[in-house]
Scaffold this motif. Sequence first.
Motif, mmCIF file in Angstrom:
data_model
loop_
_atom_site.group_PDB
_atom_site.id
_atom_site.type_symbol
_atom_site.label_atom_id
_atom_site.label_comp_id
_atom_site.label_asym_id
_atom_site.label_seq_id
_atom_site.Cartn_x
_atom_site.Cartn_y
_atom_site.Cartn_z
ATOM 1 N N THR A 181 50.268 74.321 8.703
ATOM 2 C CA THR A 181 49.790 74.990 9.905
ATOM 3 C C THR A 181 48.281 75.122 9.826
ATOM 4 O O THR A 181 47.745 75.723 8.886
ATOM 5 C CB THR A 181 50.432 76.379 10.065
ATOM 6 O OG1 THR A 181 51.847 76.233 10.199
ATOM 7 C CG2 THR A 181 49.889 77.079 11.302
ATOM 8 N N GLY A 202 58.643 63.196 14.075
ATOM 9 C CA GLY A 202 57.412 63.948 13.951
ATOM 10 C C GLY A 202 57.316 64.966 15.071
ATOM 11 O O GLY A 202 57.591 64.660 16.224
ATOM 12 N N GLU A 203 56.957 66.180 14.735
ATOM 13 C CA GLU A 203 56.814 67.221 15.748
ATOM 14 C C GLU A 203 55.534 67.997 15.484
ATOM 15 O O GLU A 203 55.264 68.397 14.346
ATOM 16 C CB GLU A 203 58.006 68.177 15.722
ATOM 17 C CG GLU A 203 57.864 69.324 16.719
ATOM 18 C CD GLU A 203 59.060 70.252 16.691
ATOM 19 O OE1 GLU A 203 58.854 71.474 16.634
ATOM 20 O OE2 GLU A 203 60.203 69.753 16.716
ATOM 21 N N ILE A 204 54.759 68.194 16.527
ATOM 22 C CA ILE A 204 53.514 68.953 16.426
ATOM 23 C C ILE A 204 53.530 70.038 17.494
ATOM 24 O O ILE A 204 53.778 69.764 18.667
ATOM 25 C CB ILE A 204 52.283 68.047 16.615
ATOM 26 C CG1 ILE A 204 52.207 67.010 15.497
ATOM 27 C CG2 ILE A 204 51.007 68.880 16.631
ATOM 28 C CD1 ILE A 204 51.084 66.005 15.674
ATOM 29 N N THR A 205 53.283 71.267 17.073
ATOM 30 C CA THR A 205 53.191 72.385 18.004
ATOM 31 C C THR A 205 51.761 72.904 18.003
ATOM 32 O O THR A 205 51.186 73.153 16.948
ATOM 33 C CB THR A 205 54.146 73.519 17.606
ATOM 34 O OG1 THR A 205 55.485 73.043 17.616
ATOM 35 C CG2 THR A 205 54.037 74.683 18.581
ATOM 36 N N LYS A 206 51.185 73.049 19.199
ATOM 37 C CA LYS A 206 49.847 73.610 19.338
ATOM 38 C C LYS A 206 49.911 74.835 20.238
ATOM 39 O O LYS A 206 50.556 74.813 21.283
ATOM 40 C CB LYS A 206 48.875 72.594 19.959
ATOM 41 C CG LYS A 206 48.487 71.436 19.055
ATOM 42 C CD LYS A 206 47.455 70.552 19.749
ATOM 43 C CE LYS A 206 47.020 69.385 18.871
ATOM 44 N NZ LYS A 206 46.009 68.544 19.545
ATOM 45 N N MET A 232 47.654 74.647 15.145
ATOM 46 C CA MET A 232 48.502 73.458 15.178
ATOM 47 C C MET A 232 49.439 73.473 13.980
ATOM 48 O O MET A 232 49.013 73.661 12.840
ATOM 49 C CB MET A 232 47.648 72.189 15.141
ATOM 50 C CG MET A 232 48.465 70.904 15.190
ATOM 51 S SD MET A 232 47.423 69.410 15.197
ATOM 52 C CE MET A 232 46.835 69.413 13.489
ATOM 53 N N SER A 233 50.724 73.290 14.251
ATOM 54 C CA SER A 233 51.722 73.257 13.200
ATOM 55 C C SER A 233 52.373 71.889 13.168
ATOM 56 O O SER A 233 52.850 71.393 14.187
ATOM 57 C CB SER A 233 52.784 74.340 13.435
ATOM 58 O OG SER A 233 53.791 74.279 12.457
ATOM 59 N N ALA A 234 52.367 71.263 11.990
ATOM 60 C CA ALA A 234 53.012 69.964 11.799
ATOM 61 C C ALA A 234 53.814 70.033 10.511
ATOM 62 O O ALA A 234 53.250 69.997 9.423
ATOM 63 C CB ALA A 234 51.970 68.854 11.728
ATOM 64 N N SER A 246 58.793 74.951 13.587
ATOM 65 C CA SER A 246 58.922 73.508 13.364
ATOM 66 C C SER A 246 59.946 73.183 12.286
ATOM 67 O O SER A 246 60.216 72.019 12.023
ATOM 68 C CB SER A 246 57.560 72.913 12.965
ATOM 69 O OG SER A 246 56.617 73.068 13.993
#
Length: 694
Positions: free
Chosen positions: A675, A646-650, A669-671, A164
């Motif tokens: 993390t 805004g970016e969210i990785t799950k 979840m990484s924002a 991210s």
Amino acid sequence: MKKLIIALGLITPALLFGQLDRSVVPSAAPAKAISIADPVVFKTANGITVILSENHKIPKVTFSLAVGNGDRIEGKKAGLSNIAGDLILSGTSNRSKDEIDAKKDYIGASINAGARNMSLSCLTKHMDTGLEIFSDILLNANFPASEFDRIVKQAESGLMAVKSSPESMGNNALMTSLFAGHPYGEVMTESTLKNITRDDVVNYFKQTFVPEGSYLVIVGDITKEKAEEVVNKYFASWSGSILAKVDYPSAKNLKGNRVIFVKKPGAVQSYIQVAFPVDVKVGDANYIPVSLTNHIFGGNGFGTRLMQNLREDKAYTYGAYSSLSIQQQGAYVAASGSFRNDVTDSAIVELIAELNKLTNSYVTDEELSLAKAVLTGRFARSLESPATIARFALEIERYGLDKNFYKDYLKNLDAVDKEKVLDMAQKFYTDKNCYIIVVGNESVLDKLKQFDADGRIEVVDAFGEPVQDMKKADISADELFQRYAMFLTNTKDAKTRNKVLKKFKSVTQNISMSVSQIPFPLKSVSFWGLPNSEVMTIEAQGMVVQKTYFDGKTGYSSNMQTGKTDLTTEEIAAKNKSTGLIPEISYAISGMKYEMLGIENQNGTDMYVVQLNDGESESFEYFSTSDYRKIKTITINTKGGEDAPGEITKTYSDYKEVNGVKFPHKIVMSAGAMTFSGEVESIEINKKTIENFK
């Protein structure tokens, strides 16, 4: 006569002041040598070089240990040294981690450790107690399995955060290309982390932390006699020999510019680095003038050329900087900044133009004077810290510098003129043989070909590994969604699948969450219920700190900082495009926009990639090509503006069956820099309704 003398005394300054030309900046006084006491240096029988710098102003002493064994190629276990460094303070054969922490806190000591260093700082009266703990760690660190597992889990979260961070992704791409085949070019990945065992950590520590070739810098309220006494008492039994020196290839010089692209789906900014190696070492004849040259180019502050051009004049970015990184086995310059997608190519043009200008014309007197003033002030302020004196002493001893190098620093800095700056630029800087790293959206890719010497762009992943071209998918998005649903329900046709799903009126998941920046566990509750309601809460120490609520028609979000905010019409419409326990099978009729992009290989795993857009955010969903399980989702929300996307990785793993349907029991979840690692503790079926969460 007395009155006349007084009158002349009053008149003379006024006359002199009136003759001053205020348009001329007064000349600075010649720089003086800095008064830094020479350290006491002695060597122990087991090979430690001890460097003592006495300072009796404060009753405090610091011991800083730097081991002699340097970086090594770690290959398929890249990241081993980082994991080992994080584990050194995890316990000894005599003390647990908690006991170490309690003891050092009791005496107000600070003990830190890294991959190749350790340090102790404490009051002089507690020195023996502090050294007892310090030496116990050095001699008896035992790396408990539980702590190893904790650090590995923490590292996994860190790798999520890297994906991210454009800056981290760009740095990985730069180092793996600039230092190919060199320890500096190794990057820990998910696959190399999996290869690291506790035994590897133990062996690393035994081989690396040895007395021979190590440096122990002691600074503070301690005499030479006392220093010799405590070194002999606490370090004489430390044993081990230094490893044979390994020569690695130098940073790779180029013949023509080379563009390397790191794909970041949905990015509205491009993070750019323009870099090249420089043959400069700490303390050599070019060290000070090339450092000054770099500061004028883009060191920091608003007066540098990069800031004046790219921010003040062109308004392409909030900030553009250059760094001069000089390490023991290699050095490089990197100019960098984040720029809007639409000016990505223009920004690179300007970065290269500034390099060209620096190598072809003199800097101005004003630029030179300002840069010297900044570096002089920075150096002077650094002398207030005992750690600086310790670093100076270590570098003089380790790198064989002239003993007066830092004493004469300001004089040598002041002696650098415009001719020397131009000489440094022409000798070390280039605008034609650069590594040009771009992290961003694929929409900018075609604009980059003009900057590459052969017009071919290399594409790498977040860790600098080459990315294979995306292959055409062998199934449609609709077919993928159907197969994903059948994987979750253990069925082979839609009719049987729907029969299974009819049993579910609501699902409540209770999740335990941890994040490295927060010292206590969090609790998350995720609820879904018919016809299309959902709730998500996050609790910390019994308090709800964040909540989203949607009953199918209305809803709100709330947190402790901003309070409660009702969902907008657009947000409600977006939520109604994801309906059902498995929303993917309803996309065709819910209004969700979606497209199958193809098959992408990441870390050796082929994944189908589907792009979604619900009108509020853009998402990329990744599914396994082998069993169709969902592996991860990247969601980009640009409603905060282009400069603050805004970016969210799950990521989803550890699928387990509950009442005939598989649910992922591990969700990470990484924002941004945060993390969250989540473990599902329980799943309740048909036990709660939306009314329970009002």
